[in-house]
Motif scaffolding. Structure first.
Motif, PDB file in Angstrom:
ATOM      1  N   ALA A 156       0.831  -1.206   0.000  1.00  0.00           N
ATOM      2  CA  ALA A 156       0.000   0.000   0.000  1.00  0.00           C
ATOM      3  C   ALA A 156       0.865   1.256   0.000  1.00  0.00           C
ATOM      4  O   ALA A 156       0.559   2.238  -0.691  1.00  0.00           O
ATOM      5  CB  ALA A 156      -0.931  -0.004   1.212  1.00  0.00           C
ATOM      6  N   ALA A 157       1.971   1.231   0.722  1.00  0.00           N
ATOM      7  CA  ALA A 157       2.860   2.392   0.765  1.00  0.00           C
ATOM      8  C   ALA A 157       3.508   2.632  -0.594  1.00  0.00           C
ATOM      9  O   ALA A 157       3.659   3.780  -1.029  1.00  0.00           O
ATOM     10  CB  ALA A 157       3.936   2.191   1.832  1.00  0.00           C
ATOM     11  N   VAL A 158       3.901   1.561  -1.281  1.00  0.00           N
ATOM     12  CA  VAL A 158       4.497   1.706  -2.615  1.00  0.00           C
ATOM     13  C   VAL A 158       3.509   2.360  -3.566  1.00  0.00           C
ATOM     14  O   VAL A 158       3.847   3.290  -4.310  1.00  0.00           O
ATOM     15  CB  VAL A 158       4.945   0.330  -3.154  1.00  0.00           C
ATOM     16  CG1 VAL A 158       5.284   0.417  -4.646  1.00  0.00           C
ATOM     17  CG2 VAL A 158       6.146  -0.181  -2.380  1.00  0.00           C
ATOM     18  N   LEU A 159       2.274   1.893  -3.567  1.00  0.00           N
ATOM     19  CA  LEU A 159       1.285   2.428  -4.498  1.00  0.00           C
ATOM     20  C   LEU A 159       0.861   3.843  -4.121  1.00  0.00           C
ATOM     21  O   LEU A 159       0.584   4.662  -5.005  1.00  0.00           O
ATOM     22  CB  LEU A 159       0.072   1.500  -4.559  1.00  0.00           C
ATOM     23  CG  LEU A 159       0.359   0.115  -5.157  1.00  0.00           C
ATOM     24  CD1 LEU A 159      -0.917  -0.714  -5.221  1.00  0.00           C
ATOM     25  CD2 LEU A 159       0.989   0.234  -6.537  1.00  0.00           C
ATOM     26  N   ALA A 160       0.835   4.140  -2.832  1.00  0.00           N
ATOM     27  CA  ALA A 160       0.520   5.513  -2.426  1.00  0.00           C
ATOM     28  C   ALA A 160       1.595   6.472  -2.940  1.00  0.00           C
ATOM     29  O   ALA A 160       1.300   7.582  -3.395  1.00  0.00           O
ATOM     30  CB  ALA A 160       0.402   5.605  -0.910  1.00  0.00           C
ATOM     31  N   GLY A 161       2.864   6.050  -2.879  1.00  0.00           N
ATOM     32  CA  GLY A 161       3.938   6.874  -3.416  1.00  0.00           C
ATOM     33  C   GLY A 161       3.825   7.043  -4.915  1.00  0.00           C
ATOM     34  O   GLY A 161       4.056   8.136  -5.454  1.00  0.00           O
ATOM     35  N   ALA A 162       3.472   5.970  -5.609  1.00  0.00           N
ATOM     36  CA  ALA A 162       3.291   6.054  -7.059  1.00  0.00           C
ATOM     37  C   ALA A 162       2.131   6.978  -7.410  1.00  0.00           C
ATOM     38  O   ALA A 162       2.195   7.736  -8.389  1.00  0.00           O
ATOM     39  CB  ALA A 162       3.045   4.654  -7.633  1.00  0.00           C
TER      40      ALA A 162
END
Length: 242
Positions: free
Chosen positions: A47-53
């Motif tokens: 979830a953190a990776v996609l929030a950054g993206a």
């Protein structure tokens, strides 16, 4: 919009690249919906990776639209008589998209904090809504406004929009932006687009940028990163290594 090698300058705006840039936002907004929907409940790292993206996507879309609002539409407006409503529609759609981005951003932050299934599902619905509104706007811009730009906006004014976006893009994201443009381009589009870049930018792309883009897409897309990726120019060899 690409920085142009002065030797490649044209007397008319290179509006073909607008469709190439629009493909980025169509593709990434659609894919973000798919990626978020696939995250298992409780997977905080994913979830953190996609929030950054998502935040990087929003920055790119904001730069694109603010360049139009502040530089392109004012350059076009004096040439319009009974067609000014077309720009009014673009500006209204930009405003509606900004409101939607704010809503999605809040839902994205809430989901990233807890990775809960109900928050994920609400976010996915909002992402779908954003994608639909965005595609409606991009379709309208390409069919009703870009022909006016091609007819009335000079190449220098068009180039200024690209230079402004380039100046506001973080340097460590320049090759990511270039890769995003090239990913879905045809061989002829890639050759033309890359051929218009200054020589140093072409060299950086071939020597390091392609690998940087592939690594970034694998990090974000995971299992969805297995498709063909841009090679930078027709006939260019695939780089070795990760």
């Amino acid at each position: 919009m690409t920085p142009i090698d002065p030797a490649q300058a044209e007397p008319h705006p290179y509006t073909r690249e607008m469709a190439m840039i629009h493909r980025i936002f169509r593709r990434e907004s659609r894919l973000m919906t798919t990626l978020v929907a696939a995250v298992p409940p409780g997977d905080h790292a994913r979830a953190a990776v996609l929030a950054g993206a998502w935040r990087a996507y929003v920055v790119g879309l904001h730069l694109h639209h603010s360049g139009e609002d502040e530089l392109l539409w004012p350059a076009l407006r004096p040439h319009l008589d009974g067609e000014a409503e077309r720009l009014a529609l673009m500006e209204a759609q930009h405003h509606a998209l900004d409101e939607g981005l704010t809503r999605v951003g809040g839902l994205m932050d809430r989901w990233a904090a807890g990775a809960a299934e109900p928050d994920r599902d609400e976010l996915v619905a909002a992402l779908r809504e954003h994608h639909e509104l965005l595609c409606e706007h991009l379709d309208a811009e390409e069919t009703t406004v870009m022909p006016l730009v091609a007819a009335h906006v000079g190449a220098e004014q068009w180039h200024a929009v690209g230079e402004r976006g380039l100046a506001e893009t973080p340097r460590d994201r320049l090759m990511i932006a270039l890769g995003a443009v090239l990913e879905d381009a045809s061989a002829s589009e890639r050759a033309e687009f890359v051929g218009r870049l200054p020589l140093p930018a072409r060299l950086v792309w071939r020597l390091a940028g392609q690998r940087q883009y592939r690594r970034e897409m694998r990090r974000i897309r995971g299992a969805w990163a297995d498709g063909p990726l841009p090679d930078g120019a027709a006939g260019a060899p695939e780089p070795s290594g990760p």
